[in-house]
Scaffold this motif. Sequence first.
Motif, PDB file in Angstrom:
ATOM      1  N   ASP A  54       0.849  -1.198   0.000  1.00 14.56           N
ATOM      2  CA  ASP A  54       0.000   0.000   0.000  1.00 14.56           C
ATOM      3  C   ASP A  54       0.886   1.250   0.000  1.00 14.56           C
ATOM      4  OD1 ASP A  54       0.969   0.056   2.564  1.00 14.56           O
ATOM      5  OD2 ASP A  54      -0.955  -0.365   3.530  1.00 14.56           O
ATOM      6  N   ALA A 228      -3.367   3.281  -9.159  1.00 12.09           N
ATOM      7  CA  ALA A 228      -3.897   3.196  -7.787  1.00 12.09           C
ATOM      8  C   ALA A 228      -3.257   2.074  -6.992  1.00 12.09           C
ATOM      9  CB  ALA A 228      -5.427   3.032  -7.810  1.00 12.09           C
ATOM     10  N   SER A 229      -2.044   1.750  -7.307  1.00 11.52           N
ATOM     11  CA  SER A 229      -1.332   0.685  -6.610  1.00 11.52           C
ATOM     12  C   SER A 229       0.153   1.062  -6.522  1.00 11.52           C
ATOM     13  CB  SER A 229      -1.557  -0.642  -7.337  1.00 11.52           C
ATOM     14  OG  SER A 229      -0.952  -1.724  -6.642  1.00 11.52           O
ATOM     15  N   GLN A 232       1.881   3.398  -9.199  1.00 19.54           N
ATOM     16  CA  GLN A 232       1.526   4.829  -9.140  1.00 19.54           C
ATOM     17  C   GLN A 232       2.076   5.466  -7.862  1.00 19.54           C
ATOM     18  OE1 GLN A 232      -2.675   5.743  -9.677  1.00 19.54           O
ATOM     19  NE2 GLN A 232      -2.368   7.833  -8.937  1.00 19.54           N
TER      20      GLN A 232
END
Length: 501
Positions: A54, A228-229, A232
Amino acid sequence: TARQEASRASSDAGTSPPVLRAFVDGAFVDSAGASWDKLDPVDGSVRARVQEADAALVDRAVRAARAALDGAWGAAPVAQRAALLRRVADRIEERFEQFARAESADTGKPLAQARELDVPRAVANFRAFADTIAAAGQPSFLTDLEGGRQALNYAVRKPLGVVAVIVPWNLPLLLLTWKVAPALACGNTVVVKPSEQTPTSAALLAEVLAESGLPAGAYNVVHGFGPASAGQFLTEHPGVDGVTFTGSSATGSTIMRAVAPRVRPVSFELGGKNAAVVFADADLELTLAGLARSVFANTGQVCLCTERVYVERPVFDEVAAGLADRAGALRLGRPDDPATTTGPLISAEHRAKVLSYYRLADEQGAETLVGGNVPVLGGGLDHGSWIEPTLWTGLTNADRPMREEIFGPCAALVPFDTEDEAVRLAGDTDYGLASAVWTTNLSRGHRVAQRMRVGLSWVNTWFLRDLRSPFGGVGLSGIGREGGAHSLDFYSELTNVCVAL
Ligand code: NAD
């Protein structure tokens, strides 16, 4: 310690399926994020469970890289860095079979290919950049001033900084080490984001680098996807000083936007739509063997693979028939079967994309000389992402299968009549990575090779590389060159010192 963590990661591999975790600050660490199943392209079974990094974990990795840059690794002298790279090469060789099997398992490629190409090139990458950095110097200039005085100008090489390394799935270890070796040679620290399809060899390399004495934090791995991971999060992170990326042109464009607000340098090795040009005077045995490799190697999933074959008209039929014979002789099968020449595509999604071009070629009136479908292989393989090697005639440069990168085991053959026409047809593309000219006329070989609008122009060969020579593409195929001193240029900042004498 890193070594205990490393052996814990190795022992995970004994259970089924193994869990792959990020490697941050010298240790494998759990992520609070989600996990995904890495599927085997051979039969669709679950190969590994991969923990997605994350944003917080990516941030930790970048901070660890910064600390190592400001600490032990940033301060390491050149001789120490070169010696470390040589130890890494030796240790990959000690674990040769483990790397070959990991690479083959993630991609489905024949084990023989991993042994002959992927792993030896990883070893060679570390040795080549140890040699390159050990020999690197900088020119100096004595500047004449008025009144008989002089000034001395010389440049000192410094690391670029914390480098984000983002790589694709087709030649995972080869392409990863092609970037990590020069980055470390120049004293940088790295955060690596391997492809979500091929996470294993980047983690194995973490073990080897730690065992070889690389300080904690100098090499970090974050697993994940692009948007989105982890991809990025990494490219948008303000602590990243530069991005070296191999992958598709579309992703390259996204990464450029991600770094644009902070004006960071990028090195991009992107897609291709590579041409081969076969003249009637070519040695046809040599040419057919070379063409078959350049179209079908790694199931067509090499950025350098040929997808357009222009053939001088008098030998067109002979070349088409000969290449179709060679396509028909390929053996699709399990990676550990020594008879296997050709593995599956990387994933079901990628097969759907390749198959869409097979259908498009049909719709656009192509004649399919061989292949064109999904094969029926039996033995559990039909849950894998297999596809038939395929050749077409009857397409023109206006057709989409001739303009867009397919990245599968396929090519279209088109006749030509003159040298100028061949150069024009080959250059009629938005890409510009590689080309191959096949001829026994030496002058023509040089002449045509030089006229190609590409970064890599081969004559009577394909994929032959000297790691000191420049590698990269023009147009949609990339920005910059890596290889030998060209890599040092990207992975370094130079400070020019001017001393009035
Ligand atoms: P891809 O661009 O989809 O992915 C490459 C990597 O980028 C992966 O790790 C992916 O997770 C990551 N990524 C995706 N979106 C991102 C984003 N928004 N931000 C940050 N990272 C992101 O490419 P692929 O399908 O893995 O690889 C195939 C492509 O790679 C083909 O186009 C091929 O030509 C190209 N390629 C080029 C070379 C070369 O040297 N020129 C070599 C091999 C492959």
